[in-house]
Design an enzyme around this catalytic site. Structure first.
Site, short mmCIF file in Angstrom:
data_model
loop_
_atom_site.label_atom_id
_atom_site.label_comp_id
_atom_site.label_asym_id
_atom_site.label_seq_id
_atom_site.Cartn_x
_atom_site.Cartn_y
_atom_site.Cartn_z
N SER A 130 -12.32 66.43 72.80
CA SER A 130 -12.17 65.12 72.16
C SER A 130 -13.16 64.13 72.73
O SER A 130 -13.58 64.24 73.89
CB SER A 130 -10.75 64.60 72.42
OG SER A 130 -10.62 63.24 72.07
N TYR A 152 -4.90 62.00 78.48
CA TYR A 152 -5.37 62.98 77.49
C TYR A 152 -6.85 63.26 77.68
O TYR A 152 -7.29 64.42 77.73
CB TYR A 152 -5.10 62.45 76.09
CG TYR A 152 -5.63 63.31 74.97
CD1 TYR A 152 -5.01 64.51 74.63
CD2 TYR A 152 -6.74 62.90 74.22
CE1 TYR A 152 -5.49 65.30 73.60
CE2 TYR A 152 -7.22 63.68 73.18
CZ TYR A 152 -6.59 64.88 72.87
OH TYR A 152 -7.07 65.65 71.85
N LYS A 170 -8.60 66.84 78.82
CA LYS A 170 -9.62 67.50 78.01
C LYS A 170 -10.93 67.66 78.80
O LYS A 170 -11.61 68.68 78.69
CB LYS A 170 -9.87 66.71 76.73
CG LYS A 170 -8.77 66.85 75.69
CD LYS A 170 -8.64 68.29 75.22
CE LYS A 170 -7.61 68.46 74.13
NZ LYS A 170 -7.48 69.88 73.71
#
Length: 329
Positions: free
Chosen positions: A127, A151, A155
């Site tokens: 992402s 998050y 990632k």
């Protein structure tokens, strides 16, 4: 070919499977066996059902990764994740699914390769959340990774693991840093970026939508059509030109919320725009403020990845693919 798809019940996974069903040779050779896994049991397209094993499983649970890799899939598409808003709200769950699950998968591949030669291709869904402020106007290929969300951190660590396991020859990895995918079909999810789709998707079918940020907010987008193209290309391309920097920022479209809304007006009219209600949300505003707004994406484009260049095209793709070519009267 044996394809293992983890996160196959999600939107992108379903659309990749639909693409394979429509074009059986899209991966360069027929897929003779599918293993489709998610926390809820996926459903294979009818034409693939006879060759598909579908199961509900959590990759981060003990023994799951080893069992899935024991079948020695040739291609692994790893889509499973706790999305941005949920990963921020539930710290433990985010790290368990997004990091521990990914590490378990890569280690299972390594251990399987110690028994007999095995080097599958692994396409990893990352992402643009791996980047954090302060930003340059356009993020270049060498911009450092300093994520400002859990998050994004999960990632980024996953990308590093993928690169190291690839460097050591345990697998052939390529990481796909996805833009925000818009317009996502279905119902809203827990992603902090979900409103970018909501303010278009709901008005197109005559429903109200909430806008939690200012119209000046700028972001990086690609359609579900483009997302499918990213994964298909990553699964089939020659990896030699990629070199050791295997995590790539995908091409996309930089646009403001206001530009989204004006595209909606051009495609669906003022009536659709009037269904957008502005209700500021401080948490969403804070998360979105930590995201980059424009990317060079030069390497990905040079390697053959493509995406839309205007928001009208993104909206029209949704109307064609999800609404039968029609919008609410």
């Amino acid at each position: 070919m044996h394809l293992l798809m983890i996160g196959a019940a999600g939107m992108v996974g379903r659309k990749i499977l639909d693409k394979i069903a429509a074009e059986p040779a899209v991966l360069g050779q027929p897929v003779e066996r599918f293993t489709l896994v998610d926390v809820v049991a996926p459903t294979a397209p009818a034409s693939l059902a006879a060759t598909a094993a579908c199961e509900a499983a959590d990759l981060s649970d003990a023994g799951v990764a080893e069992r899935l890799i024991a079948g020695r899939p040739d291609l692994i598409i790893h889509l499973a994740a706790v999305v941005s808003g949920e990963a921020e709200a539930d710290f433990d769950k985010g790290y368990r699914v997004n990091l521990a699950g990914t590490q378990a998968l890569l280690e299972a591949i390594r251990q399987e390769g110690l028994k007999a030669p095995y080097q599958p291709r692994v396409v990893y869904a990352s992402s643009i959340a791996v980047y954090g402020a302060p930003f340059e106007e356009t993020i270049a290929e060498d911009f450092a990774l300093y994520p400002l969300t859990s998050y994004g951190t999960q990632k980024a660590i996953g990308e590093l693991l993928l690169a190291d396991y690839s460097r050591k020859g345990f697998l052939q990895g390529i990481g796909i840093r996805l833009p925000t995918i818009c317009i996502r079909p279905g119902t809203p999810n827990k992603a902090a970026s979900g409103f970018f789709s909501n303010i278009l998707r709901e008005p197109l079918v005559g429903q109200e939508a909430v806008l939690p940020v200012d119209e000046s907010v700028r972001h990086w987008f690609a359609s579900p059509r483009s997302a499918v193209g990213f994964f298909i290309h990553a699964a089939t391309m020659d990896l030699a030109p990629v070199g050791p920097r295997i995590n790539l920022t995908m091409p996309g479209l930089s646009a403001t919320v206001g530009e989204e809304i004006e595209a909606l007006r051009r495609v669906a009219g003022d009536k659709a725009v009037r269904l957008i209600r502005h209700e500021p949300d401080a948490t969403i505003q804070r998360i979105v403020a930590g995201w980059a707004t424009n990317f060079e994406a030069r390497r990905a484009r040079e390697l053959g990845f493509t995406a839309e260049t205007d928001f009208d095209a993104i909206i029209r793709a949704h109307i064609e693919d999800e609404l039968g070519g029609k919008v609410a009267a």
